[in-house]
Design an enzyme around this catalytic site. Structure first.
Site, PDB file in Angstrom:
ATOM      1  CG  ASN A 128      -1.867   1.208   1.212  1.00  0.00           C
ATOM      2  OD1 ASN A 128      -2.583   1.408   0.232  1.00  0.00           O
ATOM      3  ND2 ASN A 128      -1.879   2.001   2.260  1.00  0.00           N
ATOM      4  CD  GLU A 191      -1.979   1.940  -3.265  1.00  0.00           C
ATOM      5  OE1 GLU A 191      -2.994   2.043  -2.556  1.00  0.00           O
ATOM      6  OE2 GLU A 191      -1.353   0.857  -3.419  1.00  0.00           O
ATOM      7  CG  ASP A 237      -6.910  17.417   7.734  1.00  0.00           C
ATOM      8  OD1 ASP A 237      -6.958  17.408   6.494  1.00  0.00           O
ATOM      9  OD2 ASP A 237      -6.497  16.463   8.398  1.00  0.00           O
TER      10      ASP A 237
END
Length: 414
Positions: A128, A191, A237
């Site tokens: 990942n 990915e 964020d």
């Protein structure tokens, strides 16, 4: 990444900053005021760094080798099938995070945060890659925000269930196509293959001593996600508001590898690059989903919607009701999406005034709004309620079929 920086400089899109700039607030503040790539030659005196590397669609399209106007349909057609070429092992030395020019972005942040570090992990034969914010907690320790349920979290829990730590490699300063691929929800373990496809069909990787494969990068941190936890946050964020303090997993760094005179990549929290990298990878997913119910032309996650919470979807209606079907398809493709507006093909989705015009002239509130309450929304939305549920609203701002003649807009183009 160095090659891409050179390409951006040759295109006249890069701003070189020769004066000394501090990593504490100063460099982030300079990045906040622009979406142009900034190259810092003297971070804290002796370091080099870059921010806003793909903070606008022009530089993102340049990185992906695509036309910005057709980028979403092109990305929707990707197959995640690029070749991965292994080039042996990557040697590391003893870690010292104090030698990395990690930035402190805002006054109330918990400290200095890695924001563009891609966490490559591997467990049980499954790989990942994902970006996680990571708080520097010592010369060889980080505290990472690992979102529950995401793939890194799943691999971490699987490793911990067997009494093991999750081996990871953190790559900082990679080609932007690798960053984009790592921000995209792809089939499990794809990915690197996706990054390879975006880079022309091949990517070269090296293997760390813990078994994790990493691509070319300016900095590589080798380590493990442990079952220890520590306080993480506050941190700004995507919405520009502070995320709360949470207990999050501790990363032990066991080694580091750097290029000669490395270039640090920092992503400004809630800045233009953060918002583009959060939203743009979802645009092709929404495109694919809406294509299953009607003819879709383009998709945009808007900057005003924090690049993540608001979408505009341009369709060419085939039957009445396509607008509402498109709304449901968009929400299914991006579960953090809060509001979506469906417009006709004559509306320019990158022009907020044109989208507002469609809402003003083509929407009836009693028939064209779809309100869905009690559904899972984004954990980053400060309006969420305690259990994470929220309300989603879809707006069908399309013309009724058969009445297009009543909506002709004056102009001189044929």
């Amino acid at each position: 990444m160095r090659d891409f920086i050179g390409t951006v400089r040759e295109a006249g899109l890069l701003i070189d900053i020769e004066e000394e700039v501090s990593t504490v607030f100063e460099a982030p503040k300079m990045a906040y005021g622009t979406d142009k790539p900034l190259f810092f030659h003297k971070l804290d005196g002796g370091h080099r760094g870059v921010m806003n590397l793909t903070a606008n669609r022009e530089t993102l399209a340049l990185a992906l080798g695509m036309n910005s106007k057709t980028m979403v349909p092109e990305l929707a057609g990707c197959r995640y099938d690029g070749a991965i070429v292994e080039e042996g092992t990557l040697q590391t030395v003893a870690p010292d995070l104090g030698s990395v020019p990690v930035m402190t972005h805002f006054p109330l942040d918990a400290g200095a945060y890695l924001t563009a570090g891609i966490v490559f992990s591997s467990f049980g034969g499954v790989e990942n890659a994902a970006i996680h914010r990571m708080l520097v907690a010592g010369t060889d320790r980080l505290v990472a925000r690992i979102v529950e349920g995401r793939h890194t979290y799943q691999l971490m829990k699987a490793a911990h269930a067997k009494g093991e730590r999750l081996p990871i490699g953190i790559a900082i300063g990679v080609h932007p196509a690798v960053t984009f691929a790592s921000c995209t929800r792809v089939p499990q373990g794809k990915e690197l293959a996706y990054a390879s496809e975006l880079m022309g069909g091949e990517i070269r990787v090296k293997t760390l001593s813990n078994g994790v494969r990493v691509p070319d990068a300016e900095f590589v941190l080798e380590g493990y996600l442990t079952d220890q936890t520590a306080a993480e946050g506050p941190f700004v964020d995507i919405t520009g508001t502070y995320d709360p303090i949470r207990n999050q997993p501790v990363i032990e760094i066991t080694g580091v590898a750097t290029k000669s005179n490395p270039i640090y990549h920092g992503i400004l929290p809630a800045g233009a690059e953060h918002r583009l990298l959060m939203g743009a990878p979802y645009e092709p997913r929404i495109y694919q989903s809406v294509a299953g119910v009607t003819k879709v032309k383009d998709v945009l996650l808007t900057r005003g919607g924090a690049g993540y919470l608001h979408a505009v979807v341009q369709i060419e209606k085939q039957t009445e009701g396509d607008g509402k079907n498109a709304i449901m398809a968009a929400f299914a493709a991006h579960t953090s999406l809060k509001h979506v507006v469906i417009v006709d093909s004559d509306i320019t989705i990158h022009d907020p005034d044109d989208v507002e015009f469609a809402i003003a002239t083509r929407v009836r509130g009693d028939t064209d709004l779809m309100v869905i309450s009690g559904v899972r929304g984004s954990s980053l939305d400060p309006s969420r309620i305690a259990d994470g549920l929220n309300v989603k609203i879809g707006v069908d701002a399309t013309m009724p079929l058969g009445k297009e003649g009543e909506y002709i807009r004056a102009g001189w183009d044929a």
